[in-house]
Each structure stands twice: as structure tokens, then as C-alpha cells.
Design an enzyme around this catalytic site. Sequence first.
Site, mmCIF file in Angstrom:
data_model
loop_
_atom_site.group_PDB
_atom_site.id
_atom_site.type_symbol
_atom_site.label_atom_id
_atom_site.label_comp_id
_atom_site.label_asym_id
_atom_site.label_seq_id
_atom_site.Cartn_x
_atom_site.Cartn_y
_atom_site.Cartn_z
ATOM 1 C CD GLU A 36 3.497 -3.225 -5.017
ATOM 2 O OE1 GLU A 36 2.550 -3.239 -4.216
ATOM 3 O OE2 GLU A 36 4.145 -4.233 -5.320
ATOM 4 C CD GLU A 44 5.900 -14.746 -0.072
ATOM 5 O OE1 GLU A 44 6.592 -13.811 -0.507
ATOM 6 O OE2 GLU A 44 6.373 -15.765 0.447
ATOM 7 C CB CYS A 60 5.197 -8.891 -5.994
ATOM 8 S SG CYS A 60 5.843 -10.510 -6.437
ATOM 9 C CE LYS A 89 -10.428 -13.505 -1.557
ATOM 10 N NZ LYS A 89 -10.640 -13.026 -2.930
HETATM 11 P P1 NAD Z 1 -4.825 -7.067 -2.569
HETATM 12 O O1 NAD Z 1 -4.078 -7.054 -1.284
HETATM 13 O O2 NAD Z 1 -5.814 -6.013 -2.820
HETATM 14 O O3 NAD Z 1 -5.591 -8.448 -2.741
HETATM 15 C C1 NAD Z 1 -4.934 -9.688 -2.616
HETATM 16 C C2 NAD Z 1 -5.947 -10.736 -2.207
HETATM 17 O O4 NAD Z 1 -6.448 -10.425 -0.914
HETATM 18 C C3 NAD Z 1 -7.170 -10.805 -3.120
HETATM 19 O O5 NAD Z 1 -7.599 -12.147 -3.222
HETATM 20 C C4 NAD Z 1 -8.195 -9.980 -2.347
HETATM 21 O O6 NAD Z 1 -9.518 -10.322 -2.674
HETATM 22 C C5 NAD Z 1 -7.860 -10.368 -0.919
HETATM 23 N N1 NAD Z 1 -8.285 -9.413 0.099
HETATM 24 C C6 NAD Z 1 -8.458 -8.073 -0.010
HETATM 25 N N2 NAD Z 1 -8.889 -7.563 1.173
HETATM 26 C C7 NAD Z 1 -8.977 -8.597 2.044
HETATM 27 C C8 NAD Z 1 -9.355 -8.721 3.398
HETATM 28 N N3 NAD Z 1 -9.730 -7.676 4.123
HETATM 29 N N4 NAD Z 1 -9.320 -9.943 3.972
HETATM 30 C C9 NAD Z 1 -8.902 -11.019 3.278
HETATM 31 N N5 NAD Z 1 -8.572 -10.972 1.977
HETATM 32 C C10 NAD Z 1 -8.585 -9.772 1.364
HETATM 33 O O7 NAD Z 1 -3.708 -7.125 -3.698
HETATM 34 P P2 NAD Z 1 -3.918 -7.102 -5.277
HETATM 35 O O8 NAD Z 1 -4.212 -5.713 -5.672
HETATM 36 O O9 NAD Z 1 -4.811 -8.208 -5.703
HETATM 37 O O10 NAD Z 1 -2.454 -7.524 -5.750
HETATM 38 C C11 NAD Z 1 -1.418 -6.644 -5.847
HETATM 39 C C12 NAD Z 1 -0.511 -6.718 -4.637
HETATM 40 O O11 NAD Z 1 -0.031 -8.045 -4.443
HETATM 41 C C13 NAD Z 1 0.720 -5.870 -4.803
HETATM 42 O O12 NAD Z 1 0.969 -5.163 -3.624
HETATM 43 C C14 NAD Z 1 1.823 -6.886 -5.041
HETATM 44 O O13 NAD Z 1 3.107 -6.457 -4.727
HETATM 45 C C15 NAD Z 1 1.380 -8.006 -4.199
HETATM 46 N N6 NAD Z 1 2.042 -9.240 -4.631
HETATM 47 C C16 NAD Z 1 3.036 -9.764 -3.851
HETATM 48 C C17 NAD Z 1 3.700 -10.911 -4.271
HETATM 49 C C18 NAD Z 1 4.794 -11.536 -3.433
HETATM 50 O O14 NAD Z 1 5.126 -12.685 -3.673
HETATM 51 N N7 NAD Z 1 5.360 -10.838 -2.484
HETATM 52 C C19 NAD Z 1 3.351 -11.517 -5.476
HETATM 53 C C20 NAD Z 1 2.349 -10.938 -6.252
HETATM 54 C C21 NAD Z 1 1.693 -9.800 -5.807
#
Ligand code: NAD
Length: 475
Positions: free
Chosen positions: A379, A246, A280, A171
Site C-alpha cells: 500500500e 479496519e 484505504c 484518539k
Molecule cells: P497508522 O496505523 O500509522 O495510524 C492509525 C492510528 O493509530 C493513528 O491514530 C495512530 O496515532 C495510531 N497508532 C499508531 N501506533 C499505535 C500504537 N502502537 N498503538 C495504538 N495506536 C497507534 O495509520 P495512518 O498512517 O494514520 O493511516 C493510514 C493507514 O490507515 C493506511 O494503511 C490505510 O489503509 C488505513 N486506513 C484504513 C481504512 C479502512 O477503513 N480499512 C480507512 C482509512 C485508512
Amino acid sequence: MKTDLLIGGEWRAAAKRYGLVNPATEEPLAEVAEAGEADIDAAVRAARACLESKQWRELPARKRGQLLYRMAELLEQRSPEIAEVETRNNGKPLFESKIDVAMAIETFRYYAGWADKLTGDTLPVSGNFFTYTLREPVGVVGAIVPWNFPLNLACWKVAPALAAGCTVVLKPAHETPLTALLLGEIALAAGLPPGALNVVPGPGATAGAALVRHPLVDKIAFTGSTEVGQWIMREAAGTVKRVTLELGGKSPNIIFADADLAAAVRGAQNGIFYGKGEVCAAGSRLLVERSVHDQVVAQLAERAKQLAPGDPFDKGTRLGAIVSQRQQETVLSYIAAGQKEGARLVVGGKAAKVNGKGFYVEATVFDGATPGMKIVDEEIFGPVLSVLTFDTEAEGVELANRSRYGLAAGIWTRDIQKAHRVARAIKAGTVWVNTYNFYDPAAPFGGYKFSGFGRDLGKEALDNYTETKTVWVGL
Ligand code: NAD
């Protein structure tokens, strides 16, 4: 390109479609099928059926590896097109998308090589037994990824999962599904059996949540925000799913007075402004030893001023568009909070447009930042750097660790003993010494503390996609 749902090897229409906007031009980009709960169920059942079919279960491991090599080849053949799509969807400069695609290819090659090298052990148990372990695929994997490295982070999960013999429902983030759909096309063209990889774009709260709750999903491999990761961990308890998370970061990049300052300033700049700061592991807290503080901030300000937001397709552009208007607003609200809380805005701070369009934010540097300020503790996920000052090594380490996150850190020093001492003292999954923001499929990546657990990449990632079975044979 295909914009329907990839389920069981077929492109299927959905009840709903939604529009994507190019964040650099604000023009409509594509209409994509949105997976509802029934679609997620169909995708999971297709993945389950494939997992249990002869086509996948009895496929020799080396053949699985060959399929992954084939995917790498096809990614390579289509790489210019894939990089362009990534840039249109995410807003990042084209040269960055090219780097992303190159890493995706390398990731498939790396795990293709692992497919036939996952072995168990024979165990020296007491008694008259022959006892050994098998490593078996964990099962159906739900891979949920964010919008900042849409293709790359998908590959970090899909490649090791397939190598281990799992099947996957991917997804992508609601905002950036296009390169994940291209990856689906490539999986079909490479000859993966139907259902081995399914791709289902949709909102997190519906499509993502349905995947997390589904009883036929064995494991969720998640990359995204800490808040959503916490929710997933709680929700996964209901079906005792395996989870790897992650999550977010607020990584310290520490410049000691004895560092090669020109290199350190370049590293600080790339650490925060690469990927528009939507990284991230971004070095979003710059910790500078007091005696070189003024010099570092002056040089950094000079460089940040030159980093004008630009058309992501221009060769010279080093700062692209923020992924969405919503994210642009979030970044601007943090900049306002920084000013209100008393940090000194050195450079940037404003929204920008290129050719009158787009969701850009200037490269922004705050000096005089201190713990307790939102721009230091939270962040931001945008091109905003907070500079803090320290006097001693111990104080620098303490400040670096004063965060709920522990994803990455940078250390700039010419003192080899100090470098290793500080690397050991920092609580983070990755530490870069005299460099920043480097990744490789062989190098495990993941977090300490609120940055999550489990590792992507490296041989460590394979542990998350296998179960160990112990077999006792009485002799
Ligand atoms: P997000 O948590 O809003 O979304 C990430 C994914 O989760 C998306 O596909 C989203 O649709 C899905 N999602 C959202 N709510 C959900 C739920 N209730 N159930 C299941 N899936 C759900 O994050 P974002 O805004 O897309 O990305 C930014 C974040 O990602 C930042 O916090 C960043 O640090 C983190 N990130 C971490 C890494 C790592 O390797 N640690 C790498 C890249 C990004």
C-alpha cells in the site's frame, strides 16, 4: 477553536503541546495539547464513570438518539468551518472536505435512528423456560483513527458506539486532531453528559498504546495500517479486549474489454486520485484486459496530466497536498522503487509545490507493473497507480485476489452475469460494479484478509458495540 484535551466534559491542559503544519502551505497551523499516559487514564476513567452513571445508563434509548440527532444538527450548522479546518489540517481539496462533513452528518442521523431499535430476541428453547436475549453496550470504547478522513472515520465509530449506549475515548491521528476536537465541542454543545465522548490527541506509540493497554477499556475500534492493527491485536490479548480492525488495502479496479471505457477510465482516475490516493479503498491496482489496454492507458495518461496539484481552497483543484512531508517522502520512495523494478512511468512521478510551498506529489501512472513489485504488492497511500494486464476473466480474478489485502474492488463490464460472477469471486469487503469509491452510512464497510475484520457502518457496526446477554427464567 479548543485545542486542549476533552476529558470528562472539561477542556484540560496537558503537560506538553505540539505544533501542526498546514501541508499545503508549510505554515504553522495550531498548537495542540498532547495526551500523556496520565491523561489517557483520566479520559478512560471519565468514560467509565459516565457509562455507569444514571445520566447515561438510565437515559432512555430514544433520548440517546435525540442527542445524536442534535449532534448532526450542530455539525450541519458548523459545516463550512469544519470543512475548512479539515482542509487546512489534511491538505485535501475543500470540495472533498465538504463531502466528508456531509457524510459525518449523515452517519450521526443514521445511528440516531438506530438508538431505540436495538432489540433482543425471545428464544424457542426446550423445557419450561422463558428465555430471551438483551443487547447491552460493550462498555468503554477506545476509538483510534488515521489522518486521511479525520472527521469521517471518527464519526463512523463514535456515532454507532454512542447509539449502542457505549462511552468513547477518541484518539485522533497525531497529524490531524483538529476536527475531532471540533466534534468534542459539538458533543458538549449538544448536551452529551460529561465523559460520554472524550477527545485525546497524541502519538500512537504513547497515547494510542496506553488506550490499548488500559484495563478499563472494553473495546478498541481501530482504523489504520495493518502493521499497527497487528500490534493492537496482540496487545489487546492481555486484557481480552474486543477489537475491530479496519486496515490497509491494495484494491484491484478491473476493466474488462466490454466495459463503457470512458466511464471506466473516469472511474479508474477517481479510484486512485480522489483524496490524493490517501484512501484505504483506493483502486491502486488497475487491472486491464489486454485488448483495451493501450486505449485505457492513453486516456488515463491524458487525464492524469490535467490533474495538476493545486491550492486545496481553489474551486478547480482536484489534487491536494499530501498530508505531511514524511508521507510525501514515503510516496516518492515507492515511485523510485517502481522505476528501479522496471515498471514504465507513463506520467507524473515527481514532487511538486504550489506557490512555492507544500508537500504535493504529481498524479502518477505506472504501466507494465507485475506482482512482486513493491508498487503492486504494498500500500503506497498516495496518488500512484499501477497498471497490470490480463487476458481472461479467470486470470483477472486470480490477479485481483493475489494480494494480502481484501478491502475493496471495482469491476467495469456491460455483461451482467460476468459482473455478479466476478463480484462473488473477489475476496474483498466491498465490490463496486461500474462505479467506484461510494460510501453510505447504511452500507457496511470493512475488510477480508489483512484488511482486517469487523464492519464500520450499516447495522452490522452495531454488533461490534453490543454484547448479547441470555436470560433464562424457570417457569
Ligand atoms: P497508522 O496505523 O500509522 O495510524 C492509525 C492510528 O493509530 C493513528 O491514530 C495512530 O496515532 C495510531 N497508532 C499508531 N501506533 C499505535 C500504537 N502502537 N498503538 C495504538 N495506536 C497507534 O495509520 P495512518 O498512517 O494514520 O493511516 C493510514 C493507514 O490507515 C493506511 O494503511 C490505510 O489503509 C488505513 N486506513 C484504513 C481504512 C479502512 O477503513 N480499512 C480507512 C482509512 C485508512
